[in-house]
Structure formats: C-alpha cells, structure tokens
Design a protein around this motif. Structure first.
Motif, PDB file in Angstrom:
ATOM      1  N   LYS A   1       0.860  -1.180   0.000  1.00  0.00           N
ATOM      2  CA  LYS A   1       0.000   0.000   0.000  1.00  0.00           C
ATOM      3  C   LYS A   1       0.894   1.225   0.000  1.00  0.00           C
ATOM      4  N   VAL A   2       0.564   2.154  -0.836  1.00  0.00           N
ATOM      5  CA  VAL A   2       1.403   3.339  -1.001  1.00  0.00           C
ATOM      6  C   VAL A   2       0.527   4.572  -0.809  1.00  0.00           C
ATOM      7  N   VAL A   3       1.032   5.471   0.026  1.00  0.00           N
ATOM      8  CA  VAL A   3       0.338   6.758   0.211  1.00  0.00           C
ATOM      9  C   VAL A   3       0.916   7.736  -0.787  1.00  0.00           C
ATOM     10  N   VAL A   4       0.029   8.367  -1.560  1.00  0.00           N
ATOM     11  CA  VAL A   4       0.470   9.340  -2.555  1.00  0.00           C
ATOM     12  C   VAL A   4      -0.110  10.703  -2.194  1.00  0.00           C
ATOM     13  N   SER A   5       0.452  11.719  -2.790  1.00  0.00           N
ATOM     14  CA  SER A   5       0.016  13.079  -2.480  1.00  0.00           C
ATOM     15  C   SER A   5      -1.418  13.318  -2.925  1.00  0.00           C
TER      16      SER A   5
END
Lengths: 614, 316
Positions: free
Chosen positions: A30-34
């Motif tokens: 899981k990746v948090v992006v802007s």
C-alpha cells in the motif's frame, strides 16, 4: 557442459520461493500518494485481480537470475571444449604385416603403400611430436619409438619390415599402443590395414583417437591353403591339398603337383565360387623330400598360390639321452622321468659311465673325470681344481642375475633348510644365472665352457632341506632339458610362424637358406627360434653336429590361409579413409564457469541495488 | 540604529537552523545576503499607496529633475525652472519621480498534499515564502500572507520593514498543513480580505486543480499581478512504482488499486506533461506567470538563479 557438484542445482528450488515472496510483497503493498488526481487517468484494477499474472518487473527478473546463477555456480559447471591443438602430439602408427597386405592391387603392394604413408607421416611430423610404430603381424611388436630410438633407427626398422604372417594381432597392437601412449600428450592411433581379418569383430576399437587407413579394395583371390602328405600301407604317397576360391564367380585355374625333382601331375580345375575345394593325388616314388601343390597363372596375391611340405624333419625326433652319476640318484631320476621322450640312465661312479654319447650328464656331489659330453650339470659339486668350495651357508632367497630361459619360473619362496656351497671365486668364463639376495651376493647357478663341454654348476645342496620336494626342483631341471633338447622341425607351417633352432652344444654349425636371399650361418650366438619366415617357400637348415656329421632339413612355409587369402570379404564396417572426413586434431579442455558466474552475480547485485535504492 | 543590527537576530536564528515546534526554515546567511540584492518584479501599473522604493508613473514637482511640464495655476512657484522658461515662451515647472511601494500577497497552499514526500514539499514552500517575504520586506514593499489551512481564513499583515521578518518566521513555523487544495477559494478569500490590489504569489502543488483559469479570473490583470509557483515532488513527476499497488490519497484517504508497469508510467508522464501545459496556458491566458519548482532543487543554487533568469526577481 558438465557439473562437478550437481547437488548445487538444488538451489534452483529457491526460484518458486522468490516468486512467492514477490507476490506476497505485492499483496501487501500500500502506497500513500500526495493525490489520486494524477492517477485518475489509469484504469483501476478490480480488487483481487492482481494475481492474474506474474508481475515480471526488473527486480523480480534480477532476483530470479541471481538465484539461478548462484545455484549454477554452486554446481561448479565446467564447459567441455574441443579446441584445436597447438602443442606436440603422440602419433602411433600400427601397420598390418599380415600376408593379405602383400596383395598387389595397390602399386606395388598394399604393404608398400602403407609403409610409404607412415614414412610420409614421419616427414610431416612437427618438432616435439612423439612417433611410435607398431607392427601388427601374428603378434604385436614395437618397431620403434622416438622416445626410445632415434628417427634414423626407426626409419631403418620400418624399411626392414616385411609383410607375411598368418593373422593380424590388431587388438593386441591397439592395446600395446594404449599402454605406450604418453599421458601428457594427446594421441592418435593410425591403423594401416586392409581389413582382411576374417570374422574378428573390432568395433570396440573405433574410438575417437583411432584413424583407419584402408589399403586396397575387395578383390577376388584363389589360394592353396593346405597340403599334407602321408605314406599308406602300400608304400604309396597320398597327397591332399585344399584349394580355396574367394570369388563370386567360378574360376578355372591350372593345378600342378610336383616333388623336389619332377612334375607329378598338372591339369585344369574349375574352382566353385566361395568354396574350399579338396584335391587328392596318389603316386609312387622312392625318396621324397618336398611336395608342392601350386596354382599357375597370376592373381593379386601370388604368394598363396602354392603350398609346400617337407618330409625330412622326422629324422631328428629321437629321445633325449640323460645320464645321472650320483650315489643317491633316486630323487633326480624321479624328477627326470616326469618329462616325455627322455632316456635316463643312472651310474654310481664316474668310471661306470660308458663312452657313448649322452646329451646331458648330471653329476651329484661327484666331480667328473673327463669332459667329453656336450652338456654337463654339476649338482652340489665337491671342490675341484677349477672350482674351490669354501663352506656352506644357509639359503634365504635367490634372485636372477640375468634374463635367461634357464632361470624362468624359479621361485625360491617356500624353500626351507637349503644350504648353498660358497665358492671362493667364480671360474673364469662362467656367468652367474642365480645368486643369493645376501650382501654381497653368493652365486648359486653358474654356466660356462670347460674343456669343450657346456657346464652348468648348481651350488645349492639339493639333498638339504625340502629342495627335492619343492616344485622349483622340477622347474629347474625342466628349463635345462628344454634348453638342450633337440629341435623338432615341423613339416610345414604358416608364414610368420617361428621355427625353433637346435642348441649350439648339439649342433655347433647351423646354416639357414631361406627361399630368397643369402644363407645365414650361426655359431654359438644364435637365437632360440628363427622368426624371419615372412617369405613363403622352402627353408633349408644345414646342421653339423659335434662329430662333424652334417644333415639338411627342409621346412615348408606357406602363405595360404583362411583369413589372409580371403581378399573379398574385408571387414570394413569401420569408417574408411575415403569417407572419413579430415579430422582436426582437437584437445579437450574444461573451462571453469564458476568464477565468471559469481562475477556476474556481483554485477547483477550492484544493478539491483542501484535499481532498488533509487 | 543600523538596519543590519535590527535584522541580525533573525538572520542569526535562521543561520543556526532555528526549529519551531511545527516547521523549520533553514535559510543560510549566504542566501540572505544574496536576497539583500534582489527585489521582486512587479507591474508598473500596480497602484502604490505609500512612498516606497519602486519607480512609478506618478510625477511631482521636485528638485530631482526628471522632465518639464507647463506651468498651471496652483503649481508651487519654487519648482519653476526659470532658466528653461527664459529660453522658451512658456513657463515650465521641474518635475521629479514619486517612488511607490507594492503590496505583495503571498498565498501558501497548506493542504495535506504539501506535507507529502521526503523531504515534504512544504519544506521548500516555506523556504520560498520566507525568501520572497524577505525580499519584499527588504525592498520596502508591504507584505501580506494568506494560508489556506486557517479557518476562518485570515490575512497576516500587511506589514513592512525588515523588522517584521522575525514575526513572519514565527508565523510560518507555526503553520499546519492539512485539508485540501482549493486555489479558487483562496483567491476569493484574498479578494474579500485584501486591502488593495497588488502582486499575488501563490505557492501550491495545484493538485486537484482542474480549472485554474476560473480561479485566476478572480484576480484580473492589470490590477492584480499574479505569479503561480507550483511545487512538486520528484516522485510525483516520475513515480517509482511497479506492479500492483494500492494507492491512498493523503488528503481524502481514498483508496484506488492500479497495475503500474512501464507502459502505465510512460502514459502517466505524458498526461502529467499535458496537465502542465494546461496550467501554463491558463496562466498565459490570464496574464499570470507560471513556474514549476521541484523539491529536490536547491534554493540558493538553482531556484533563485532561475527566478532571476525568468524575471521573477531582479537586481536592485
């Protein structure tokens, strides 16, 4: 490519594990992006659809590649390369010297072509090459080796080679070549033959190092392969001859029967194809020394077109006469009786010995009065004017001082309690055949000339210990009996077969007259047998005994043979020189791949690190 | 009292990496020295209410001669140029330039997306805001700040003079980055809270901005001079993602799953370029200036020289 440690390939089982780890990592990623604003244009994936296919990204490929390379490196792979050889080479030439090589379908003969080919190979050899020539006749024989002889000596030996023997000891020659080959050099075995071996299978000789050079081609041939003469009860001579036609067609040839001085019969005969055809004659004659059956006309192998047999050899086949002079001759008499065709007489004192000639006189613990007999054996002699005995010493073991048929198979192991008479010094002109293993060694068995007799002195006390009960006692006497036994000349034999020669003590003068060439005379220095019987025909042996009485013995040497005369059915299922491609001399090298694989692994690790940590 | 001694404490604190509870604004002494010689470019048509250091179109009778003007009734006779009037048939008055100041509004996007990245985009945004504020205050212009995260939106300033820089740094350090980006609401708030027209500098990532042209129309030219500085993280330009990923929006906390491969990344970058062109076109259409900075670029070595090259900053 071969693997020195195949167990290392077990590491390939890590590939599914790496794949599973990548899938596992992918599952929890899981990746948090802007903002999802920028990603809105991509098609969203249905939840759970990520396992539909394997995600082959660069990291996964690198991981799989690294695991594969490490596993392969653990298996220690080696690349087997055949590279052109640039160093020296060991070439072994085997030349067939059988009778079939005398066939004249190649100019001037198959054997001559083979000889010239080998000489050409010598000319084209490079500096540092080792060259060996082996003759494959009735027996395999080393002709020359640059490791042992000079090139000039080998070339001279090749020039002196002669074809003419019944049989080709090719398997022995190849085994001989394998034993002689230099392990530090690559080797080639060049075989020059015509393939006339009968039914001998030689497929196992067709290795990568064997180069076949076929001489001549399949040709028809006729031969007289045997002849025999017997005298029947009506005092008639019966001659039987075997004629062979190795051809696919029936052949008409003129057959002739002749004795040493006249032609008995001659007529034309139709020889059936691929068959052996017997012929019989019966005639009367007063004296008959040789009988010859011949085919007139020419074919490719004229040497086997006639066969001859002699009828005078039986004159010499009489028993060997031996006298034993001893106080207790029982043991010696018993041992001598184990040999066939020996007449043994025993005497207690030398004065009782009759004046008539004995082939061998054995004295046991008694010194001879006279030395009028040709061969004398002194067993445990007392001190004499020419032989001084000092004392007796126990015998531990003996060893042969020189190679001689007299000391063959004389093994001292098992002898117990035997003593040896110690002499002050060996008589002049005597050679030591056996000696003790002590330091210094003491002579046990000596031989030499004394007052015109050939004398053998055995210094071991045969009455002591277990000597006469030991097998070496019989072997000792057997060697001596064979040495002085009279020759038994055969009536006829095949080319290449050796003829045993009589000993010098019996026949001081010996002269051999071959069918072609000059006569050869021998004195005391003569071989045990005459093996130069390559030329078919009648060999005459002129013998003169000690009394000056001469006699002539004839021996027929024939070239006709089942295998050698069959020039039609050649065993050439092996690759022939016509179809055999020009093989480049190759050297097998093993190239270690492990360090290169490990270096590649390091490079891939660096690439992966740069890619992963970017 | 010398001006340098007034600003020295602020400079000293910045130089020693003054760290507030929220943010830190590392501006080196050399950077401040470089900024001392620069000023913000602004349109001559912008009105100025106070006497400043910028040249203006206004003229006044002055001893410092710029040009002549015919005498009209009411002019101060002290500024009649008698020598010039003697050579002409009319009477001329000596006129000089009346300098003015500019009201600079710095609008800072304090949405949550600005705090994303390592280092976060807010790091460079605060640096830019401080640097531009320092330039504004040092050249005698008035400065006002409007940050989007405050509720209700409240204008900080206007202030003037270098002495206000310390307060400004404290204000910036205390900012909290949260919420979503909405430049249109920010412009509307500025229009409502503004004390006059001036130079507007918006520092934002503009993420989620679909129609910038509509927002820019709120501050029409030439009465407003607008500069858009878009701050982006390198990972937003080139996302290092491959395979199946589950993305979460840091502003809205929404999730979306994507299959990212080389082809998707290439398409992403093409779309991103198209969006940049769209923003540039909107700014050009509304007489605004658009420039994009990447957060891994060095302020002193790259961004300020770029500003000077593009005309955002100029030598005094």
């Amino acid at each position: 490519m071969i693997f020195a440690n195949p167990l290392g390939l077990i590491g390939l089982l890590s590939l599914p594990a790496i794949l599973a780890l990548h899938l596992l990592q992918l599952r929890n990623r899981k990746v948090v992006v802007s903002s999802l604003f920028l990603w809105a244009f991509l098609e969203k994936q249905v939840h759970g659809a990520r396992f539909r296919r394997i995600p082959f990204n660069l990291l996964l490929v690198l991981d799989l590649l690294i695991a594969t390379l490490i596993s392969t490196a653990l298996a220690q792979p080696r690349l087997k390369l055949s590279v052109p050889f640039g160093r020296s080479v060991h070439k072994i030439f085997i030349i067939d010297t059988s009778t079939s090589m005398m066939a004249q379908d190649a100019s001037p003969s198959r054997f001559e072509v083979a000889r010239q080919s080998i000489l050409g190979q010598f000319d084209s050899s490079r500096f540092g090459d080792r060259l060996t020539v082996i003759e494959a006749g009735k027996q395999a024989r080393l002709v020359g080796d640059t490791y042992l002889n000079t090139v000039e000596e080998i070339l001279e030996a090749i020039q002196s080679l002669q074809a003419g023997s019944a049989g080709t000891a090719l398997r022995e020659a190849v085994a001989f070549a394998e034993a002689l080959r230099d392990p530090t050099l690559p080797y080639q075995i060049h075989i020059f033959s015509d393939g006339a071996w009968g039914i001998t299978p030689l497929d196992d000789l067709n290795t990568s190092n064997v180069f076949w050079n076929w001489m001549g081609k399949a040709q028809p041939n006729q031969a007289v392969i045997d002849v025999s003469v017997v005298k029947n009860l009506a005092s008639e001579w019966e001659v039987q001859a075997l004629l062979a036609n190795f051809d696919r067609q029936p052949v008409r040839r003129l057959i002739a029967l002749q004795t040493q001085d006249q032609l008995i019969d001659s007529y034309e005969v139709l020889l059936p194809p691929r068959q052996v055809f017997p012929l019989f004659w019966k005639f009367e004659a007063n004296s008959l020394s040789t009988v010859m059956v011949s085919l007139t006309g020419n074919d490719l192998l004229p040497q086997d077109d006639r066969a001859v047999t002699a009828l005078t050899s039986a004159n010499l086949s009489t028993a060997l006469r031996v006298a034993v002079v001893a106080n207790q001759p029982k043991e010696i008499f018993k041992a001598l009786n184990s040999f066939p065709e020996i007449e043994v007489e025993t005497y207690a004192v030398p004065d009782d010995l009759p004046a008539r000639e004995f082939d061998l006189v054995i004295y046991h613990q008694i010194s001879p009065r006279v030395y009028t007999h040709p061969s004398i054996l002194l067993l445990d002699p007392p001190s004499m004017d020419w032989l001084e005995i000092e004392n007796q010493v126990p015998l531990n073991a003996w060893v042969a001082n020189q190679a001689s048929p007299l000391v063959e198979n004389l093994d001292s192991s098992g002898l117990r309690g035997v003593k040896v008479s110690r002499i002050s010094q060996s008589p002049e002109g005597f050679q030591t055949l056996l000696q003790t293993t002590d330091n210094p060694p003491e002579p046990i068995y000596i031989q030499g000339q004394h007052v015109g007799s050939q004398v053998w002195v055995f210094l071991a006390q045969i009455s002591s210990g277990n000597f006469t009960r030991h097998p070496v006692f019989v072997a000792f006497l057997g060697n001596l009996i064979r040495q002085i036994a009279r020759p038994n000349f055969p009536a006829n034999l095949k080319v290449g077969d050796p003829i045993p020669l009589p000993s010098f003590s019996q026949y001081p003068l010996l002269k051999i007259q071959p069918p072609k060439g000059e006569a050869i005379s021998f004195g005391s220095n003569r071989p045990l047998e005459w093996s130069a019987t390559h030329q078919p025909g009648i060999y005459r042996f002129e013998l003169v005994d000690r009394e000056g009485v001469g006699q002539t013995i004839s021996v027929g040497v024939n070239a006709g043979d089942w295998q050698e005369s069959n020039l039609l059915d050649l065993q050439r299922n092996l690759p022939s020189n016509e179809k055999q491609p020009e093989r480049q001399l190759l050297e097998t090298q093993y190239f270690e791949l492990t360090p290169w694989l490990l270096a590649l692994v390091v490079v891939l690790f660096l690439v992966e690190a740069r890619y992963a940590w970017r | 009292m010398k001006l340098s001694s007034i600003f020295y404490p602020a400079k000293r604190r910045l130089q020693s990496n003054f760290i507030s509870p929220q943010n830190s604004i590392p501006l080196s002494a050399s950077c401040l020295h470089q900024l001392d010689h620069l000023r913000l470019s602004a349109s001559r048509f912008l009105p100025g209410r106070m006497v400043g250091q910028r040249p203006s179109l206004r003229r006044k009778a002055a001893v410092e001669f710029i040009e002549h003007r015919k005498y009209v009734i009411g002019d101060d006779i002290r500024f009649i140029d008698w020598k010039a009037s003697a050579r002409q048939e009319n009477i001329f008055v000596r006129q000089g330039e009346q300098p003015k100041d500019v009201l600079v509004y710095i609008l800072l996007d304090c949405s949550a997306s600005m705090a994303w990245g390592d280092p976060p985009k807010s790091h460079l945004a605060l640096q830019l805001a401080a640097a531009l504020s320092y330039v504004t205050l040092s050249q005698g212009d008035r400065l006002a700040l409007l940050c989007s995260s405050q509720t209700p939106l409240k204008l900080w300033g206007p202030v003037s003079g270098k002495g206000q820089f310390t307060n400004l740094v404290h204000y910036l350090n205390a900012l909290v980055f949260t919420g979503q980006t909405d430049s249109r609401a920010l412009f509307q708030s500025l229009r409502r809270l503004s004390v006059g027209n001036g130079l507007v500098i918006l520092i934002s990532d503009l993420l989620g901005e679909n129609d910038l042209s509509e927002a820019l129309a709120i501050l029409p030219s030439p009465t407003w001079d607008v500069v858009i500085l878009q701050s982006l993280h390198p990972m937003e330009v080139t996302p290092p993602l491959y395979g199946y990923v589950e993305l979460q929006d840091c502003e809205t906390s929404e999730f979306a799953s994507y299959d990212v491969n080389a082809k998707a990344v290439s398409s992403y970058q093409k779309k991103l370029e198209a969006w940049f062109n769209q923003l540039d076109f909107a700014c050009t259409q509304n007489h605004a200036f658009y420039h994009r900075v990447i957060t891994d670029e060095n302020l002193e070595m790259k961004i300020l020289p770029d500003f000077r090259r593009l005309g955002i900053l100029q030598e005094r």
